[in-house]
Design a protein around this motif. Structure first.
Motif, mmCIF file in Angstrom:
data_model
loop_
_atom_site.group_PDB
_atom_site.id
_atom_site.type_symbol
_atom_site.label_atom_id
_atom_site.label_comp_id
_atom_site.label_asym_id
_atom_site.label_seq_id
_atom_site.Cartn_x
_atom_site.Cartn_y
_atom_site.Cartn_z
ATOM 1 N N SER A 176 80.047 -69.920 -30.708
ATOM 2 C CA SER A 176 79.829 -69.817 -29.257
ATOM 3 C C SER A 176 80.268 -71.094 -28.550
ATOM 4 C CB SER A 176 78.340 -69.564 -28.969
ATOM 5 O OG SER A 176 77.542 -70.615 -29.510
ATOM 6 N N GLU A 177 80.532 -72.129 -29.328
ATOM 7 C CA GLU A 177 80.925 -73.404 -28.744
ATOM 8 C C GLU A 177 82.430 -73.442 -28.548
ATOM 9 O OE1 GLU A 177 80.398 -78.212 -29.582
ATOM 10 O OE2 GLU A 177 79.990 -76.759 -31.160
ATOM 11 N N VAL A 178 82.857 -73.775 -27.329
ATOM 12 C CA VAL A 178 84.279 -73.874 -27.022
ATOM 13 C C VAL A 178 84.675 -75.345 -27.049
ATOM 14 C CG1 VAL A 178 86.090 -73.421 -25.353
ATOM 15 C CG2 VAL A 178 84.200 -71.794 -25.618
ATOM 16 N N MET A 179 85.581 -75.674 -27.942
ATOM 17 C CA MET A 179 86.072 -77.031 -28.075
ATOM 18 C C MET A 179 87.576 -77.020 -27.876
ATOM 19 S SD MET A 179 83.884 -78.098 -31.490
ATOM 20 C CE MET A 179 84.111 -79.852 -31.276
ATOM 21 N N TYR A 180 88.087 -78.010 -27.134
ATOM 22 C CA TYR A 180 89.508 -78.045 -26.822
ATOM 23 C C TYR A 180 90.188 -79.217 -27.525
ATOM 24 C CZ TYR A 180 89.020 -74.429 -23.286
ATOM 25 O OH TYR A 180 88.799 -73.229 -22.646
ATOM 26 N N ASN A 181 91.360 -78.923 -28.068
ATOM 27 C CA ASN A 181 92.223 -79.945 -28.668
ATOM 28 C C ASN A 181 93.544 -79.981 -27.909
ATOM 29 O OD1 ASN A 181 91.469 -79.902 -32.263
ATOM 30 N ND2 ASN A 181 90.171 -80.260 -30.501
ATOM 31 N N THR A 182 94.257 -81.090 -28.084
ATOM 32 C CA THR A 182 95.580 -81.237 -27.480
ATOM 33 C C THR A 182 96.548 -81.780 -28.519
ATOM 34 O OG1 THR A 182 94.675 -81.653 -25.272
ATOM 35 C CG2 THR A 182 96.944 -82.349 -25.676
ATOM 36 N N VAL A 183 97.709 -81.171 -28.614
ATOM 37 C CA VAL A 183 98.796 -81.692 -29.438
ATOM 38 C C VAL A 183 99.924 -82.090 -28.489
ATOM 39 C CG1 VAL A 183 100.532 -81.197 -31.198
ATOM 40 C CG2 VAL A 183 98.202 -80.327 -31.453
ATOM 41 N N ALA A 184 100.379 -83.342 -28.599
ATOM 42 C CA ALA A 184 101.428 -83.850 -27.714
ATOM 43 C C ALA A 184 102.526 -84.492 -28.549
ATOM 44 C CB ALA A 184 100.854 -84.862 -26.727
ATOM 45 N N THR A 185 103.747 -84.135 -28.247
ATOM 46 C CA THR A 185 104.899 -84.745 -28.911
ATOM 47 C C THR A 185 105.485 -85.832 -28.020
ATOM 48 O OG1 THR A 185 106.376 -83.075 -27.977
ATOM 49 C CG2 THR A 185 105.507 -82.665 -30.184
ATOM 50 N N PRO A 186 105.948 -86.935 -28.597
ATOM 51 C CA PRO A 186 106.606 -87.978 -27.798
ATOM 52 C C PRO A 186 108.069 -87.649 -27.607
ATOM 53 C CG PRO A 186 106.538 -88.658 -30.072
ATOM 54 C CD PRO A 186 105.876 -87.302 -30.022
ATOM 55 N N HIS A 187 108.803 -88.487 -26.860
ATOM 56 C CA HIS A 187 110.248 -88.424 -26.887
ATOM 57 C C HIS A 187 110.684 -88.678 -28.328
ATOM 58 C CE1 HIS A 187 109.898 -88.776 -22.544
ATOM 59 N NE2 HIS A 187 111.183 -88.500 -22.429
ATOM 60 N N GLY A 188 111.555 -87.836 -28.846
ATOM 61 C CA GLY A 188 111.988 -87.980 -30.229
ATOM 62 C C GLY A 188 111.047 -87.322 -31.216
ATOM 63 N N GLY A 189 110.210 -86.388 -30.761
ATOM 64 C CA GLY A 189 109.295 -85.697 -31.658
ATOM 65 C C GLY A 189 109.264 -84.208 -31.388
ATOM 66 N N GLN A 190 108.869 -83.451 -32.398
ATOM 67 C CA GLN A 190 108.639 -82.015 -32.263
ATOM 68 C C GLN A 190 107.547 -81.632 -33.255
ATOM 69 O OE1 GLN A 190 112.349 -80.071 -33.318
ATOM 70 N NE2 GLN A 190 112.066 -80.433 -35.497
ATOM 71 N N TYR A 191 106.910 -80.468 -33.042
ATOM 72 C CA TYR A 191 105.856 -80.073 -33.969
ATOM 73 C C TYR A 191 105.584 -78.582 -33.866
ATOM 74 C CZ TYR A 191 102.878 -82.234 -37.433
ATOM 75 O OH TYR A 191 102.368 -82.671 -38.629
ATOM 76 N N GLN A 192 105.012 -78.038 -34.938
ATOM 77 C CA GLN A 192 104.591 -76.645 -34.968
ATOM 78 C C GLN A 192 103.086 -76.573 -35.181
ATOM 79 O OE1 GLN A 192 106.786 -74.079 -37.678
ATOM 80 N NE2 GLN A 192 108.546 -75.472 -37.648
ATOM 81 N N LEU A 193 102.482 -75.533 -34.653
ATOM 82 C CA LEU A 193 101.069 -75.313 -34.933
ATOM 83 C C LEU A 193 100.753 -73.827 -34.901
ATOM 84 C CD1 LEU A 193 98.883 -75.976 -31.824
ATOM 85 C CD2 LEU A 193 101.303 -76.548 -31.776
ATOM 86 N N THR A 194 99.757 -73.477 -35.682
ATOM 87 C CA THR A 194 99.241 -72.114 -35.708
ATOM 88 C C THR A 194 97.827 -72.144 -35.157
ATOM 89 O OG1 THR A 194 100.555 -71.567 -37.661
ATOM 90 C CG2 THR A 194 98.701 -70.113 -37.143
ATOM 91 N N LEU A 195 97.618 -71.393 -34.065
ATOM 92 C CA LEU A 195 96.316 -71.369 -33.412
ATOM 93 C C LEU A 195 95.323 -70.536 -34.219
ATOM 94 C CD1 LEU A 195 97.577 -70.901 -29.742
ATOM 95 C CD2 LEU A 195 97.051 -73.035 -30.953
ATOM 96 N N ALA A 196 94.066 -70.591 -33.789
ATOM 97 C CA ALA A 196 93.003 -69.927 -34.548
ATOM 98 C C ALA A 196 93.175 -68.412 -34.614
ATOM 99 C CB ALA A 196 91.650 -70.276 -33.939
#
Length: 393
Positions: A176-196
């Motif tokens: 029941s608890e809502v928690m927020y995360n943030t993923v940020a890429t810099p210049h010269g970066g990339q990333y993948q993620l799979t949400l819940a």
């Protein structure tokens, strides 16, 4: 040959009074390197001193070094005396000064002693990589890269895992608890993620996504900046929504790309498959596969047209793909991926280029490929790149 005889030939050379036989004798002395210091001193005095009717400058002398002139015994026999006074002496100067450069010696002004200088090695402009920063609900920041594998953190009932440049959220049960995360890429970066919920997200350089660690309630809402590609897990009872600035994208099960960099002129949403509804204020539009919706700061409605899928999704496939793309648009992409600072000299507004190259290449190779069109040229100083119109502009 004595120094006095060499100076006599040099004077005749500068006055364009040298015979072919004397010219060959002089070139032989250059090739033999017997009186290098005397020849260097005379030529550098002419190039940088107060010779009354010589117009050479330091930049012109350096430019001559790029020529193909090479003084040697075999070549000297084939050379003809050039009757244009300035070019004749310039060729000899190029030969001698080239030898000076090769030995690490440079004379900047007449009257100053030569001093050795170290060869300048420019740091290559390397491509971006899989890296980002994860910010947890409590503000903890965790660096992400492809080497940081394994369990990273626990957020409520959700475990965060990182493996080979991809982040995943594995929900362990109802919460029941809502928690927020943030993923940020810099210049010269990339990333993948799979949400819940199983949805997958690819983040381009200089981008971010804010999302709940577990989805509860009646919708799945995330917020992005920059550029991201989504593959949404279908859950008809819980629509997926993406918020970017004041635009909202409503989806069920679909794949799409959103580009919303602040330095771009429009927010672009491109649909690969499925269906999405776009909302902006009181305006809404529905996209079909293969279409792109543009919303510029000047308009209050979406402009929908056929999408160039290859160009739009090239970044996700590890490529740069340009099709009649303006050089400023190209350089904005390069600045994010290679983390470079771009400046302009001259009018480049009508320079549109076409091509494709891997994003894994160093920036230098890409810049050379663009220069090969002769429509644009670049000066690189560290991580600063100056763009100028090319020879054909």
């Amino acid at each position: 040959m004595t120094i006095a005889e060499i100076k006599r030939l040099l004077d005749k050379y500068k006055r364009n009074e040298i015979s072919e036989e004397e010219y060959l004798q002089l070139m032989q002395e250059v090739a033999d390197d017997a009186h290098t210091s005397a020849i260097k001193a005379d030529i550098m005095e002419t190039l940088y001193g107060k010779a009354p009717d010589m117009a050479f400058g330091e930049e012109e002398a350096s430019a001559m070094l790029t020529g193909i002139f090479r003084a040697g015994e075999a070549d000297a026999r084939r050379l003809r005396v050039v009757r244009r006074r300035r070019l004749v002496y310039g060729s000899l100067a190029a030969a001698v000064v080239a030898g000076m450069i090769a030995t690490g010696v440079y004379m900047s002004q007449s009257g100053k002693q030569a001093a050795p200088v170290a060869a300048i090695r420019h740091r290559p402009l390397l491509p971006g990589s899989d890296r980002a920063m994860l910010t947890l609900a409590d503000g903890t920041v965790i660096p992400l890269d492809s080497a940081n594998n394994g369990a990273l953190a626990q957020q409520g009932n959700t475990q965060i895992m990182n493996r080979n440049g991809a982040l995943s959220y594995n929900a362990g049960g109802q919460t029941s608890e809502v928690m927020y995360n943030t993923v940020a890429t810099p210049h010269g970066g990339q990333y993948q993620l799979t949400l819940a919920d199983g949805s997958r997200v690819w983040l381009n350089a200089a981008s971010s996504i804010r999302f709940p660690t577990a989805f509860t309630g009646r919708e799945r809402l995330v917020e992005i900046t920059g550029e991201a590609y989504f593959e949404i897990a279908q859950q008809a009872e819980m629509p997926f929504r993406v918020k970017v600035n004041d635009v909202q994208v409503n989806v069920l099960g679909t794949s799409f790309n959103i580009m919303a960099y602040q330095d771009e002129q429009a927010i672009k949403t491109t649909l690969v498959d499925g269906a999405v509804q776009l909302k902006h204020g009181n305006n809404s539009s529905v996209l079909k596969p293969g279409l792109q919706a543009n919303l510029s700061s000047r308009d209050d409605h979406f402009v929908i047209a056929a999408a160039d899928m290859e160009q739009t999704l090239a970044w996700k496939e590890g490529k740069f793909r340009f099709r009649n793309t303006n050089i400023r648009t190209i350089m904005r992409q390069l600045s994010r991926w290679y983390d470079i600072e771009v400046n302009y000299q001259g009018d480049v507004s009508d320079i549109d280029l076409t091509g494709v190259i891997s994003r894994r290449e160093e920036a230098g190779k890409l810049l050379k490929a663009l220069e090969a069109t002769q429509r644009v040229q670049f000066e690189v100083n560290g991580n600063k790149v100056t763009v100028k119109p090319g020879e054909q502009q």
